[in-house]
Design an enzyme around this catalytic site. Sequence first.
Site, PDB file in Angstrom:
ATOM      1  N   ASN A  14       0.858  -1.186   0.000  1.00 47.54           N
ATOM      2  CA  ASN A  14       0.000   0.000   0.000  1.00 47.54           C
ATOM      3  C   ASN A  14       0.900   1.245   0.000  1.00 47.54           C
ATOM      4  OD1 ASN A  14      -1.427   2.286   1.065  1.00 47.54           O
ATOM      5  ND2 ASN A  14      -3.093   0.912   1.625  1.00 47.54           N
ATOM      6  N   HIS A  56       0.957   6.243   1.760  1.00 47.41           N
ATOM      7  CA  HIS A  56       1.692   7.211   2.568  1.00 47.41           C
ATOM      8  C   HIS A  56       2.886   7.828   1.850  1.00 47.41           C
ATOM      9  CE1 HIS A  56      -1.192   6.807   5.574  1.00 47.41           C
ATOM     10  NE2 HIS A  56      -0.916   5.548   5.847  1.00 47.41           N
ATOM     11  N   HIS A  96      -5.661   3.671  -1.851  1.00 51.38           N
ATOM     12  CA  HIS A  96      -6.999   4.038  -1.372  1.00 51.38           C
ATOM     13  C   HIS A  96      -7.304   5.440  -1.880  1.00 51.38           C
ATOM     14  CE1 HIS A  96      -9.798   4.540   2.408  1.00 51.38           C
ATOM     15  NE2 HIS A  96     -10.431   4.730   1.261  1.00 51.38           N
ATOM     16  N   ARG A 146      -9.368   8.174  -1.383  1.00 50.15           N
ATOM     17  CA  ARG A 146     -10.331   8.635  -0.377  1.00 50.15           C
ATOM     18  C   ARG A 146     -11.194   9.760  -0.928  1.00 50.15           C
ATOM     19  NH1 ARG A 146      -9.133   7.134   5.057  1.00 50.15           N
ATOM     20  NH2 ARG A 146     -10.699   8.694   5.522  1.00 50.15           N
ATOM     21  N   ARG A 154      -7.004  12.884   0.495  1.00 45.34           N
ATOM     22  CA  ARG A 154      -5.934  13.374   1.371  1.00 45.34           C
ATOM     23  C   ARG A 154      -4.558  12.835   0.959  1.00 45.34           C
ATOM     24  NH1 ARG A 154      -7.252  10.143   6.898  1.00 45.34           N
ATOM     25  NH2 ARG A 154      -9.163  11.340   6.741  1.00 45.34           N
ATOM     26  N   GLU A 198      -8.726   0.494  -3.138  1.00 39.72           N
ATOM     27  CA  GLU A 198      -9.625   0.557  -1.982  1.00 39.72           C
ATOM     28  C   GLU A 198     -10.569   1.728  -2.197  1.00 39.72           C
ATOM     29  OE1 GLU A 198      -7.287   0.975   1.506  1.00 39.72           O
ATOM     30  OE2 GLU A 198      -6.350  -0.972   1.281  1.00 39.72           O
ATOM     31  N   THR A 232     -17.947  -1.866  15.420  1.00 34.41           N
ATOM     32  CA  THR A 232     -17.294  -1.332  16.620  1.00 34.41           C
ATOM     33  C   THR A 232     -15.775  -1.372  16.490  1.00 34.41           C
ATOM     34  OG1 THR A 232     -17.725  -3.494  17.517  1.00 34.41           O
ATOM     35  CG2 THR A 232     -19.075  -1.686  18.356  1.00 34.41           C
ATOM     36  N   GLU A 282     -11.162  -9.087   3.206  1.00 34.10           N
ATOM     37  CA  GLU A 282      -9.892  -8.712   3.830  1.00 34.10           C
ATOM     38  C   GLU A 282     -10.171  -8.555   5.310  1.00 34.10           C
ATOM     39  OE1 GLU A 282      -7.490  -5.636   2.017  1.00 34.10           O
ATOM     40  OE2 GLU A 282      -6.684  -5.066   3.979  1.00 34.10           O
ATOM     41  N   HIS A 289      -3.985  -4.165   7.722  1.00 37.22           N
ATOM     42  CA  HIS A 289      -4.073  -2.991   8.603  1.00 37.22           C
ATOM     43  C   HIS A 289      -3.233  -3.208   9.856  1.00 37.22           C
ATOM     44  CE1 HIS A 289      -5.679   0.979   9.440  1.00 37.22           C
ATOM     45  NE2 HIS A 289      -5.408   0.648  10.678  1.00 37.22           N
TER      46      HIS A 289
END
Length: 242
Positions: free
Chosen positions: A7, A10, A43, A45, A49, A70, A101, A151, A191
């Site tokens: 991924n 970043h 991803h 978004r 971002r 993603e 949750t 996933e 993750h």
Amino acid sequence: MIRLGVNIDHVATLRQARGGVEPDPVWAAALAELAGADGITVHLREDRRHIQERDVRILKQTVRTRLNLEAAIDAPIIDFAIEIQPDQITLVPERREELTTEGGLDVIKHRARVGEAISRCRNAGLEVSLFVDPDLDQVQASLDLGAHAIELHTGRYADASSEAQRRSELEQLFSAGRLAVEIGLLLHAGHGLNYQNVLDVAAIPSMRELNIGHSIVARAVFVGFDRAVREMKQAMELALLK
Ligand code: PXP
């Protein structure tokens, strides 16, 4: 062999910090592939971002392994995914109300919306994965709604604050993984995975793909992208000896 999806979000986060052009996540994808990555994950978004549409368009042209996009269950993003035709789309939550949750997509509560997104993607020929918590009901619902893969969210395992909690989270990952494979879903996870905690997750039977970003990019700052990816592949391969 378990696939490593690197991924590169970043790398784009760092670029966006200055609003310029470097570092370019497209370069990171090429280096990751040269180092042995089996796929590239990004991803897109809603708030843009980190990854931009421009990145996804170029990656679609340049990625030689597999491109995993993603995306939120949001019509404009799904439209974009259908236009781009990545090798796989992983549906993820972006708003708090879409979370269970623990943090995966709540496919039970949002059955109708998730089901509609899955059928749009499937009808457009995309392979669909759902990012869900290691919860048996979420796994079963993912199959019922027509996903090809799930996933498993490994965040709670990664964040466990004691060995007892880590063991118990790992057991939940194993049992959710077992059910997924039994009912015919392809099994992915991700993750919060890093060089220390990846081994036990890679050892889950029939694990097909791990998507890992932050720890690889963090290590790459010090040792370079090539070495950071190679070392993660090695850490995963140790699971085969377990
Ligand atoms: N899988 C999914 C669905 C994600 O959204 C992310 C990024 O948060 C990852 C894997 C990679 O997580 P990390 O950057 O912690 O390795």
